[in-house]
Motif scaffolding. Structure first.
Motif, PDB file in Angstrom:
ATOM      1  N   UNK A   1      13.367 -16.870  21.796  1.00  0.00           N
ATOM      2  CA  UNK A   1      13.724 -18.214  21.358  1.00  0.00           C
ATOM      3  C   UNK A   1      13.531 -19.194  22.522  1.00  0.00           C
ATOM      4  N   UNK A   2      13.846 -20.444  22.299  1.00  0.00           N
ATOM      5  CA  UNK A   2      13.671 -21.489  23.307  1.00  0.00           C
ATOM      6  C   UNK A   2      14.407 -21.159  24.598  1.00  0.00           C
ATOM      7  N   UNK A   3      13.720 -21.396  25.724  1.00  0.00           N
ATOM      8  CA  UNK A   3      14.394 -21.315  27.013  1.00  0.00           C
ATOM      9  C   UNK A   3      14.326 -22.693  27.675  1.00  0.00           C
ATOM     10  N   UNK A   4      14.848 -22.795  28.914  1.00  0.00           N
ATOM     11  CA  UNK A   4      14.949 -24.102  29.572  1.00  0.00           C
ATOM     12  C   UNK A   4      14.388 -23.996  30.989  1.00  0.00           C
ATOM     13  N   UNK A   5      13.132 -24.376  31.124  1.00  0.00           N
ATOM     14  CA  UNK A   5      12.436 -24.264  32.396  1.00  0.00           C
ATOM     15  C   UNK A   5      12.493 -25.580  33.159  1.00  0.00           C
ATOM     16  N   UNK A   6      12.487 -25.464  34.477  1.00  0.00           N
ATOM     17  CA  UNK A   6      12.501 -26.663  35.311  1.00  0.00           C
ATOM     18  C   UNK A   6      11.834 -26.343  36.638  1.00  0.00           C
ATOM     19  N   UNK A   7      11.024 -27.278  37.127  1.00  0.00           N
ATOM     20  CA  UNK A   7      10.419 -27.127  38.435  1.00  0.00           C
ATOM     21  C   UNK A   7       9.220 -26.199  38.452  1.00  0.00           C
TER      22      UNK A   7
END
Length: 269
Positions: free
Chosen positions: A145-151
């Motif tokens: 399912x959706x994850x939350x990536x940053x950088x």
């Protein structure tokens, strides 16, 4: 009875005890296990809150970001060579990729592995591991399912958008079901809940910590709230949950949701 006390968070829950400090970051005592170390306030707040982290044997690193790891040396200075549980990829170089004056700013842990090993036993793991009686660090979380990536992160094959594969959470077994304690939940809430239930063989009934809904719009948060409806006894949002998301969760799950800050303590059987 397991006590879960927030030691570092963006805000402070109350004016007492006097002198509590807020900061952008997260650290929480889960029984006698410390999940994350915040930036700098965890040791100070633990003393005021009478949480004896100097007696703890285990530190779990939820992921490498500086707001969860910069306080590591301060914590290790007061502990007696604890076990530090972490994913082997937490040492990778990470940085922000947004436009503006913070572009390229370091985002990862500000210490090397050897620096941490000088004061602790580093236990790298990808699989779930029991870190105390009834307390499990989940390790690397599968993502459907959706994850939350940053950088971005530097890897052997070059620089890529950072999937934050090191993200993990902690699960506590309680009489009423599983309590899931999150650092930032970059792996995504649905993925983390499903993995916790698969690993521990029960149903998640409590969720506590940073849910990382801060970048989602209201409709996306409503969808998550709909998925959680009827599932939980308590949903306690902190750190990167986000103010807008907290408002939506409070509206959609008024009997279940509550915000949490430095000094918030939950007691679970």
């Amino acid at each position: 009875m397991v006590e879960i006390t927030i030691l570092a968070d963006n805000r402070v829950a109350s004016p007492y005890p006097r002198g509590l400090r807020g900061e952008w970051g997260f650290s929480v005592a889960v029984g006698d296990v410390l999940l994350d170390t915040g930036q700098s306030a965890a040791v100070h707040n633990a003393k005021l809150l009478e949480v004896p982290i100097e007696e703890f044997d285990s530190v779990v690193v939820s992921h490498s970001h500086f707001d969860h790891t910069s306080g590591m040396m301060g914590v290790l200075d007061v502990m007696d060579r604890p076990d530090v549980y972490c994913h082997p990829k937490i040492w990778a170089h990470r940085y922000l990729d947004r436009e503006g004056k913070f572009e390229g700013a370091p985002l990862g842990i500000p210490y090397t592995k050897s620096t941490v090993e000088a004061k602790a036993k580093v236990v790298e793991h990808r699989d779930p591991v029991e870190v105390a009686d009834g307390v499990c660090a989940l390790g690397e979380i599968p993502r459907t399912h959706q994850d939350h990536r940053i950088g971005k992160v530097e890897r052997e094959d070059g620089v890529v958008k950072d999937p934050i594969v090191d993200d993990q959470s902690v699960v506590v077994e309680t009489d009423d079901g599983l309590a899931l304690v999150l650092g930032c939940c970059h792996a995504g809430l649905r993925n983390t809940v499903k993995h916790a239930e698969s690993v521990c063989g029960g149903e998640v009934r409590y969720i506590i910590g940073g849910i990382h809904l801060i970048a989602l719009d209201s409709e996306e948060v409503r969808e998550i709230a709909g998925w959680l409806a009827g599932k939980l006894n308590r949903l306690v949002g902190a750190h990167c949950t986000g103010t807008t998301a907290m408002g939506v969760l409070n509206e959609c799950l008024p009997e279940t949701f509550e915000p949490a800050d430095v000094g918030t303590t939950l007691r679970l059987d």
